[in-house]
Write a protein that holds these residues in place. Structure first.
Motif, short mmCIF file in Angstrom:
data_model
loop_
_atom_site.label_atom_id
_atom_site.label_comp_id
_atom_site.label_asym_id
_atom_site.label_seq_id
_atom_site.Cartn_x
_atom_site.Cartn_y
_atom_site.Cartn_z
N GLY A 162 0.84 -1.19 0.00
CA GLY A 162 0.00 0.00 0.00
C GLY A 162 0.87 1.24 0.00
O GLY A 162 2.09 1.17 0.15
N ILE A 163 0.25 2.39 -0.16
CA ILE A 163 0.97 3.65 -0.13
C ILE A 163 1.08 4.12 1.32
O ILE A 163 0.06 4.32 1.98
N SER A 164 2.30 4.28 1.81
CA SER A 164 2.48 4.68 3.20
C SER A 164 2.37 6.19 3.35
O SER A 164 2.54 6.95 2.38
N SER A 165 2.10 6.63 4.57
CA SER A 165 2.04 8.07 4.83
C SER A 165 3.40 8.71 4.59
O SER A 165 3.49 9.87 4.18
N LEU A 166 4.49 7.96 4.83
CA LEU A 166 5.82 8.49 4.55
C LEU A 166 6.00 8.74 3.06
O LEU A 166 6.51 9.79 2.65
N GLN A 167 5.58 7.80 2.23
CA GLN A 167 5.66 8.00 0.78
C GLN A 167 4.89 9.24 0.37
O GLN A 167 5.37 10.04 -0.45
N LEU A 168 3.69 9.39 0.89
CA LEU A 168 2.86 10.52 0.52
C LEU A 168 3.47 11.84 0.98
O LEU A 168 3.43 12.84 0.27
N ALA A 169 4.06 11.85 2.17
CA ALA A 169 4.69 13.07 2.68
C ALA A 169 5.84 13.50 1.77
O ALA A 169 5.96 14.68 1.40
N PHE A 170 6.71 12.56 1.40
CA PHE A 170 7.80 12.90 0.50
C PHE A 170 7.28 13.37 -0.86
O PHE A 170 7.82 14.29 -1.47
N ALA A 171 6.20 12.74 -1.34
CA ALA A 171 5.62 13.15 -2.61
C ALA A 171 5.08 14.57 -2.54
O ALA A 171 5.25 15.37 -3.48
N ARG A 172 4.43 14.91 -1.43
CA ARG A 172 3.88 16.26 -1.27
C ARG A 172 4.98 17.31 -1.34
O ARG A 172 4.75 18.44 -1.80
N LEU A 173 6.17 16.96 -0.88
CA LEU A 173 7.29 17.90 -0.88
C LEU A 173 8.13 17.81 -2.15
O LEU A 173 9.12 18.54 -2.29
N ALA A 174 7.74 16.93 -3.07
CA ALA A 174 8.52 16.67 -4.29
C ALA A 174 9.97 16.37 -3.93
O ALA A 174 10.91 16.87 -4.56
#
Length: 213
Positions: A103-115
């Motif tokens: 699944g997509i982790s919150s850590l992955q999403l956080a790094f994605a949000r910051l590019a």
């Protein structure tokens, strides 16, 4: 035929981040295990369910008994490979009986949000855990990605990192409620965070100042 435990990562929260394969498995499940919020979001009629709470041995006993009847789908937040029930399942059941759907982790999403690329990041968890001291030491170009809880928050973590050689002008990103409508990302510095109100229950990313210059 031996029934399987299918461990499904359900992502950071918003169903939009649930992988189609995971959604199909959950929809077809006849036995579902998961947190109360996950069961409220994804349970369906005719399914037998068990909520994951503080009694992990009880959950494992339920799974063992239910496997005599059918496959058991275990829903975990984020990705199963990062601090989830998967560890306990591996210690209790044969590895060959366990199937994992990422699944997509919150850590992955956080790094994605910051590019922000995270291939060189140190991934840690302060969520009811204590990282090793060596993992907290500042080195040139360091990037830390951390899960937090209420006790270990942006203020307490800033104080600890400054004690391990981090600098007051190093950047801190405090990410809460990721994927939800009220998602919030605060950009600050370690120096400012140590004197501010602590924010927990989310993801914190810290970068050395050189990373953003």
């Amino acid at each position: 035929m031996m029934h399987k435990i299918i461990v499904v990562g359900i992502g950071p929260g918003d169903p939009a981040y649930l992988l189609p394969k995971a959604q199909k498995i959950i929809e077809n499940a006849r036995i579902l295990v998961g947190g109360r919020r996950a069961l409220a979001d994804y349970s369906h009629s005719g399914v037998r369910e068990c909520a994951i709470g503080a009694d992990i041995p009880g959950v494992l006993a339920f799974i063992r008994e239910a496997l005599a009847e059918d496959d058991v789908v275990v829903m975990v937040s984020g990705d199963p490979g990062y601090y989830s029930l998967l560890d306990a399942l591996r210690r209790t059941f044969p590895i060959g009986q366990i199937e994992v759907v990422p699944g997509i982790s919150s850590l992955q999403l956080a790094f994605a949000r910051l590019a922000l690329p995270w291939h060189d990041a140190r991934l840690l968890s302060f969520h009811g855990r204590e990282p090793l001291e060596t993992e907290l030491v500042r080195t040139e170009g360091s990037v830390l990605g951390m899960l937090t809880d209420g006790r270990n928050n942006s203020q307490t973590i800033a104080v600890r990192l400054l004690a391990y050689g981090w600098r007051e002008n190093d950047r801190m990103y405090v990410c809460t409620r990721l994927s939800y409508e009220d998602e919030k990302i605060i950009e600050t510095t370690l120096g400012a965070a140590k004197d501010d109100t602590g924010i927990g229950h989310g993801v914190i990313i810290v970068c050395t100042h050189e990373e953003d210059t």
